[in-house]
Design a protein around this motif. Structure first.
Motif, PDB file in Angstrom:
ATOM      1  N   LEU A 107       0.809  -1.220   0.000  1.00 14.30           N
ATOM      2  CA  LEU A 107       0.000   0.000   0.000  1.00 14.30           C
ATOM      3  C   LEU A 107       0.842   1.269   0.000  1.00 14.30           C
ATOM      4  CD1 LEU A 107      -2.857  -0.948   2.503  1.00 14.30           C
ATOM      5  CD2 LEU A 107      -3.117  -0.459   0.076  1.00 14.30           C
ATOM      6  N   TYR A 108       2.118   1.151   0.363  1.00  9.97           N
ATOM      7  CA  TYR A 108       2.951   2.344   0.499  1.00  9.97           C
ATOM      8  C   TYR A 108       3.014   3.212  -0.759  1.00  9.97           C
ATOM      9  CZ  TYR A 108       7.136   5.221   0.850  1.00  9.97           C
ATOM     10  OH  TYR A 108       8.005   6.273   0.823  1.00  9.97           O
ATOM     11  N   PRO A 109       3.173   2.627  -1.973  1.00  6.90           N
ATOM     12  CA  PRO A 109       3.268   3.498  -3.161  1.00  6.90           C
ATOM     13  C   PRO A 109       2.078   4.432  -3.336  1.00  6.90           C
ATOM     14  CG  PRO A 109       3.944   1.275  -3.706  1.00  6.90           C
ATOM     15  CD  PRO A 109       3.378   1.214  -2.321  1.00  6.90           C
ATOM     16  N   MET A 110       0.889   4.010  -2.890  1.00  6.54           N
ATOM     17  CA  MET A 110      -0.293   4.862  -3.060  1.00  6.54           C
ATOM     18  C   MET A 110      -0.220   6.104  -2.176  1.00  6.54           C
ATOM     19  SD  MET A 110      -2.803   4.713  -5.113  1.00  6.54           S
ATOM     20  CE  MET A 110      -4.233   5.752  -5.443  1.00  6.54           C
ATOM     21  N   ALA A 111       0.629   6.066  -1.149  1.00  7.80           N
ATOM     22  CA  ALA A 111       0.784   7.237  -0.284  1.00  7.80           C
ATOM     23  C   ALA A 111       1.621   8.323  -0.938  1.00  7.80           C
ATOM     24  CB  ALA A 111       1.413   6.820   1.050  1.00  7.80           C
ATOM     25  N   LEU A 112       2.329   7.975  -2.019  1.00 10.47           N
ATOM     26  CA  LEU A 112       3.165   8.940  -2.719  1.00 10.47           C
ATOM     27  C   LEU A 112       2.363   9.664  -3.791  1.00 10.47           C
ATOM     28  CD1 LEU A 112       6.314   6.682  -3.294  1.00 10.47           C
ATOM     29  CD2 LEU A 112       5.933   8.291  -1.422  1.00 10.47           C
ATOM     30  N   TRP A 164       2.857   0.251 -10.583  1.00  9.69           N
ATOM     31  CA  TRP A 164       3.566   0.157  -9.308  1.00  9.69           C
ATOM     32  C   TRP A 164       2.852   0.970  -8.224  1.00  9.69           C
ATOM     33  CZ3 TRP A 164       6.077   3.966  -6.366  1.00  9.69           C
ATOM     34  CH2 TRP A 164       6.862   3.485  -5.308  1.00  9.69           C
ATOM     35  N   GLN A 165       2.325   2.130  -8.587  1.00 13.02           N
ATOM     36  CA  GLN A 165       1.689   2.986  -7.584  1.00 13.02           C
ATOM     37  C   GLN A 165       0.284   2.519  -7.226  1.00 13.02           C
ATOM     38  OE1 GLN A 165       2.135   7.118  -8.067  1.00 13.02           O
ATOM     39  NE2 GLN A 165       1.028   7.581  -6.210  1.00 13.02           N
ATOM     40  N   SER A 166      -0.476   2.006  -8.174  1.00 12.04           N
ATOM     41  CA  SER A 166      -1.902   1.778  -7.941  1.00 12.04           C
ATOM     42  C   SER A 166      -2.285   0.344  -7.624  1.00 12.04           C
ATOM     43  CB  SER A 166      -2.700   2.241  -9.171  1.00 12.04           C
ATOM     44  OG  SER A 166      -2.456   3.592  -9.455  1.00 12.04           O
ATOM     45  N   SER A 167      -1.440  -0.627  -7.928  1.00 16.09           N
ATOM     46  CA  SER A 167      -1.843  -2.019  -7.746  1.00 16.09           C
ATOM     47  C   SER A 167      -2.092  -2.357  -6.276  1.00 16.09           C
ATOM     48  CB  SER A 167      -0.789  -2.958  -8.330  1.00 16.09           C
ATOM     49  OG  SER A 167       0.482  -2.714  -7.759  1.00 16.09           O
ATOM     50  N   GLY A 168      -1.365  -1.725  -5.356  1.00 14.45           N
ATOM     51  CA  GLY A 168      -1.599  -1.964  -3.937  1.00 14.45           C
ATOM     52  C   GLY A 168      -2.970  -1.490  -3.490  1.00 14.45           C
ATOM     53  N   PHE A 169      -3.408  -0.361  -4.037  1.00 21.81           N
ATOM     54  CA  PHE A 169      -4.741   0.149  -3.720  1.00 21.81           C
ATOM     55  C   PHE A 169      -5.825  -0.802  -4.223  1.00 21.81           C
ATOM     56  CE2 PHE A 169      -8.392   2.722  -5.220  1.00 21.81           C
ATOM     57  CZ  PHE A 169      -8.866   3.138  -3.993  1.00 21.81           C
ATOM     58  N   VAL A 170      -5.635  -1.325  -5.438  1.00 22.35           N
ATOM     59  CA  VAL A 170      -6.584  -2.298  -5.984  1.00 22.35           C
ATOM     60  C   VAL A 170      -6.578  -3.565  -5.134  1.00 22.35           C
ATOM     61  CG1 VAL A 170      -7.188  -3.660  -8.015  1.00 22.35           C
ATOM     62  CG2 VAL A 170      -6.305  -1.342  -8.293  1.00 22.35           C
ATOM     63  N   MET A 171      -5.391  -3.969  -4.684  1.00 25.12           N
ATOM     64  CA  MET A 171      -5.287  -5.125  -3.796  1.00 25.12           C
ATOM     65  C   MET A 171      -6.127  -4.923  -2.545  1.00 25.12           C
ATOM     66  SD  MET A 171      -2.202  -6.126  -1.278  1.00 25.12           S
ATOM     67  CE  MET A 171      -2.835  -4.766  -0.294  1.00 25.12           C
ATOM     68  N   ALA A 172      -6.065  -3.733  -1.950  1.00 25.85           N
ATOM     69  CA  ALA A 172      -6.836  -3.452  -0.737  1.00 25.85           C
ATOM     70  C   ALA A 172      -8.338  -3.555  -1.001  1.00 25.85           C
ATOM     71  CB  ALA A 172      -6.485  -2.062  -0.207  1.00 25.85           C
ATOM     72  N   MET A 173      -8.788  -3.093  -2.170  1.00 26.83           N
ATOM     73  CA  MET A 173     -10.205  -3.187  -2.512  1.00 26.83           C
ATOM     74  C   MET A 173     -10.646  -4.644  -2.633  1.00 26.83           C
ATOM     75  SD  MET A 173     -10.563  -0.141  -5.332  1.00 26.83           S
ATOM     76  CE  MET A 173     -12.288  -0.481  -5.562  1.00 26.83           C
ATOM     77  N   PHE A 174      -9.841  -5.448  -3.324  1.00 27.01           N
ATOM     78  CA  PHE A 174     -10.183  -6.862  -3.488  1.00 27.01           C
ATOM     79  C   PHE A 174     -10.079  -7.617  -2.163  1.00 27.01           C
ATOM     80  CE2 PHE A 174      -9.084  -6.396  -8.143  1.00 27.01           C
ATOM     81  CZ  PHE A 174     -10.380  -6.615  -8.576  1.00 27.01           C
TER      82      PHE A 174
END
Length: 291
Positions: A107-112, A164-174
């Protein structure tokens, strides 16, 4: 009287925010729409020209390049983020021991901000100081990775950075969707002899439809208005290899002094976003009524 004040107080508190949104969001959208129908250049003019700017826009080679790049970027960005996010969510849903450590890392990349992401990936992909240079220092002299300076592959570097930036956010949704599935359904499927792969394919993934739809809407919206990542990473180059509608709009409005064309491209981008959000809202309202 007291009940009347209790009802009136929230409206009074929200009124300034509502007024500011009405003026500075919807008011400027209407104003931009009007400018798209005028011959505005460096400064706004109010000579009505009808739809000639729209006809001119779709005849511009630069606009066609920007739309083609958006199509490549948007399709790959949405597809890879969705697949990778789903894979990571399924991985973390297995109750692995390091979940508490891995989840913040993903999730860290989404904080940038996209500016930071673009700058970091620009350094990493630059053949002179980045990955290629490091590989050469390690003795792998034949290694080449010059996509960021290659007209054919430059748009894919934007995809890499955005994924790289957004896949963690999508992971959190799923992952939230997976954790919300009733465990009794999966137990019943296991009792019936369903394998893990079949359970995910036939039961779990279809139940994640709302998460898929939400991820698509968010990612499509981000891809259409992508500007800061492109500017920080490639500045639209080399040449116009990574030009997208948002950078086209900025360059024509503020660099080429063709405000009418810039406003026209902005309205087309708005229509693109509406074409995604309106069906989504209709689907949500329809599902609420049916339930």
């Amino acid at each position: 009287m007291k009940n009347y004040l209790q009802l009136l107080l929230p409206k009074i508190v929200l009124a300034p925010s509502f007024f500011l949104i009405l003026v500075f969001v919807y008011g400027f959208i209407i104003y931009t729409g009007y400018l798209s129908l005028t011959d505005s250049r460096m400064l706004p003019t109010y000579e009505y020209m009808g739809w000639s700017n729209y006809t001119k826009l779709f005849g511009l080679r630069h606009w066609k390049i920007a739309v083609n790049n958006l199509a490549i970027f948007g399709i790959l960005y949405i597809l890879i983020c969705t697949v990778l996010g789903l894979f990571l969510a399924i991985l973390l849903d297995q109750k692995i021991r390091a979940e508490g450590l891995l989840r913040p890392i993903f999730l860290y990349p989404m904080a940038l901000s996209f500016i930071v992401t673009g700058t970091a990936w620009k350094w990493f992909l630059d053949p002179g100081i980045g990955l290629e240079h490091i590989m050469h220092q390690w003795g792998w002299e034949s290694f080449e990775f010059d996509w960021i300076k290659n007209r054919t592959f430059a748009i894919y570097t934007v995809v890499i950075a955005a994924v790289w930036q957004s896949s963690g956010f999508v992971m959190a949704m799923f992952l939230a969707g997976l954790r919300g599935i009733d465990g009794e359904i999966m137990k019943a499927a296991q009792i019936d002899g369903a394998s893990g792969f079949r359970m995910y394919r036939r039961i779990i993934i279809p139940l994640l439809r709302p998460a898929f739809l939400s991820a698509f809407v968010i990612l499509a919206h981000l891809s259409i208005k992508a500007y800061d990542l492109v500017i920080a990473l490639t500045n639209g180059g080399p040449g116009r290899a990574t030009e997208v509608p948002a950078t086209f709009m900025y360059s024509y409005t503020f660099s080429r002094n063709q405000m009418g064309i810039g406003a026209t491209s902005a309205m087309i981008m708005l229509l693109m976003i509406f074409s995604i959000i309106i069906p989504y809202l209709y689907s949500e309202l329809r599902s609420e009524k049916s339930s």
